[in-house]
Write a protein that holds these residues in place. Structure first.
Motif, PDB file in Angstrom:
ATOM      1  N   LEU A  90      17.280  -7.547  14.010  1.00 11.44           N
ATOM      2  CA  LEU A  90      18.695  -7.200  13.832  1.00 11.44           C
ATOM      3  C   LEU A  90      19.011  -5.890  14.539  1.00 11.44           C
ATOM      4  CD1 LEU A  90      21.475  -7.676  12.618  1.00 11.44           C
ATOM      5  CD2 LEU A  90      20.670  -6.568  10.530  1.00 11.44           C
ATOM      6  N   ASP A  91      18.122  -4.906  14.419  1.00  7.94           N
ATOM      7  CA  ASP A  91      18.338  -3.626  15.095  1.00  7.94           C
ATOM      8  C   ASP A  91      18.421  -3.821  16.606  1.00  7.94           C
ATOM      9  OD1 ASP A  91      18.280  -2.384  12.644  1.00  7.94           O
ATOM     10  OD2 ASP A  91      16.221  -1.679  12.833  1.00  7.94           O
ATOM     11  N   VAL A 106      22.769   4.232  12.493  1.00  6.58           N
ATOM     12  CA  VAL A 106      22.391   4.580  11.113  1.00  6.58           C
ATOM     13  C   VAL A 106      21.160   3.786  10.684  1.00  6.58           C
ATOM     14  CG1 VAL A 106      23.140   4.383   8.703  1.00  6.58           C
ATOM     15  CG2 VAL A 106      24.652   5.406  10.400  1.00  6.58           C
ATOM     16  N   ARG A 107      21.117   2.498  11.027  1.00  4.67           N
ATOM     17  CA  ARG A 107      19.933   1.693  10.688  1.00  4.67           C
ATOM     18  C   ARG A 107      18.683   2.241  11.371  1.00  4.67           C
ATOM     19  NH1 ARG A 107      20.002  -3.363   8.514  1.00  4.67           N
ATOM     20  NH2 ARG A 107      18.274  -3.937   9.861  1.00  4.67           N
ATOM     21  N   ALA A 108      18.824   2.616  12.639  1.00  5.33           N
ATOM     22  CA  ALA A 108      17.679   3.171  13.367  1.00  5.33           C
ATOM     23  C   ALA A 108      17.250   4.503  12.770  1.00  5.33           C
ATOM     24  CB  ALA A 108      18.026   3.341  14.842  1.00  5.33           C
ATOM     25  N   HIS A 109      18.229   5.318  12.365  1.00  4.89           N
ATOM     26  CA  HIS A 109      17.917   6.631  11.785  1.00  4.89           C
ATOM     27  C   HIS A 109      17.173   6.489  10.455  1.00  4.89           C
ATOM     28  CE1 HIS A 109      18.285  10.926  11.242  1.00  4.89           C
ATOM     29  NE2 HIS A 109      18.815  10.725  10.044  1.00  4.89           N
ATOM     30  N   ARG A 110      17.531   5.489   9.674  1.00  4.20           N
ATOM     31  CA  ARG A 110      16.835   5.260   8.397  1.00  4.20           C
ATOM     32  C   ARG A 110      15.381   4.861   8.624  1.00  4.20           C
ATOM     33  NH1 ARG A 110      21.442   1.821   5.337  1.00  4.20           N
ATOM     34  NH2 ARG A 110      22.749   3.587   4.739  1.00  4.20           N
ATOM     35  N   ARG A 111      15.162   4.116   9.683  1.00  2.00           N
ATOM     36  CA  ARG A 111      13.806   3.651  10.002  1.00  2.00           C
ATOM     37  C   ARG A 111      12.956   4.779  10.562  1.00  2.00           C
ATOM     38  NH1 ARG A 111      11.996  -1.704  10.930  1.00  2.00           N
ATOM     39  NH2 ARG A 111      14.083  -2.341  10.397  1.00  2.00           N
ATOM     40  N   ARG A 112      13.542   5.560  11.458  1.00  4.06           N
ATOM     41  CA  ARG A 112      12.843   6.662  12.122  1.00  4.06           C
ATOM     42  C   ARG A 112      13.899   7.658  12.568  1.00  4.06           C
ATOM     43  NH1 ARG A 112       9.881   5.697  17.735  1.00  4.06           N
ATOM     44  NH2 ARG A 112       9.639   7.844  18.323  1.00  4.06           N
ATOM     45  N   PRO A 113      13.876   8.898  12.031  1.00  2.00           N
ATOM     46  CA  PRO A 113      14.949   9.861  12.332  1.00  2.00           C
ATOM     47  C   PRO A 113      15.223   9.993  13.836  1.00  2.00           C
ATOM     48  CG  PRO A 113      13.504  10.740  10.646  1.00  2.00           C
ATOM     49  CD  PRO A 113      12.853   9.473  11.143  1.00  2.00           C
ATOM     50  N   ASN A 117      18.031   4.574  22.084  1.00  4.57           N
ATOM     51  CA  ASN A 117      17.654   4.110  20.751  1.00  4.57           C
ATOM     52  C   ASN A 117      16.758   2.874  20.844  1.00  4.57           C
ATOM     53  OD1 ASN A 117      17.759   4.051  17.882  1.00  4.57           O
ATOM     54  ND2 ASN A 117      19.309   2.454  18.000  1.00  4.57           N
ATOM     55  N   TRP A 118      17.088   1.952  21.723  1.00  5.20           N
ATOM     56  CA  TRP A 118      16.294   0.733  21.894  1.00  5.20           C
ATOM     57  C   TRP A 118      14.898   1.065  22.401  1.00  5.20           C
ATOM     58  CZ3 TRP A 118      14.305  -1.675  26.316  1.00  5.20           C
ATOM     59  CH2 TRP A 118      13.807  -2.959  26.104  1.00  5.20           C
ATOM     60  N   ARG A 119      14.807   2.004  23.337  1.00  5.75           N
ATOM     61  CA  ARG A 119      13.505   2.376  23.912  1.00  5.75           C
ATOM     62  C   ARG A 119      12.620   3.123  22.914  1.00  5.75           C
ATOM     63  NH1 ARG A 119      12.627   2.387  29.667  1.00  5.75           N
ATOM     64  NH2 ARG A 119      11.038   3.877  29.058  1.00  5.75           N
TER      65      ARG A 119
END
Length: 129
Positions: A6-7, A64-71, A118-120
């Motif tokens: 999803l991310d 926000v989803r990416a930040h929750r997973r890894r700042p 963010n994707w990389r």
């Protein structure tokens, strides 16, 4: 759909939307000059606002989803914020109508760059072989 999938889909969708925005800003005016029937789409103010209305929540959710997973690094947030600000200012014709295209194009490129960054940052499966 797994969370990581999803991310990736959110970032890919955001990059694609930025690409559509660039096509709209750069190619549609040329096409409208050649085919006057397209002029109404090239100058449709509602379309600019629609791009921003889709970009804001999509970019926000992805980051926000990416930040929750890894700042996320502050510079990535800053790049995304600058991109969204450029898109918003361009859509509203602020500070002047003459700056609409440069602000929108710059904002779109900045936002697409933030999503690509963010994707990389995400771990990707390595090819075996």
């Amino acid at each position: 759909m797994p969370s990581n999938s999803l991310d990736a889909t959110l970032d890919a969708s955001a990059i694609g939307l930025s690409g559509l925005c660039l096509v709209h800003c750069l190619l549609l005016p040329v096409a409208a000059a050649l085919l006057p029937a397209l002029a109404f789409v090239g100058e449709a103010e509602w379309l600019h606002l629609a791009f921003v209305a889709v970009a804001l929540p999509l970019a926000g959710l992805a980051l926000v989803r990416a930040h929750r997973r890894r700042p996320l690094p502050p510079a990535l947030f800053g790049l995304a914020a600058a991109g969204l600000s450029g898109l918003g200012a361009g859509a509203l014709g602020w500070p002047t109508h003459a700056l609409e295209t440069p602000l929108t194009v710059g904002g779109s490129l900045a936002l697409a760059s933030a999503h690509l960054w963010n994707w990389r940052r995400r771990p990707h499966a390595r090819c075996a072989g």
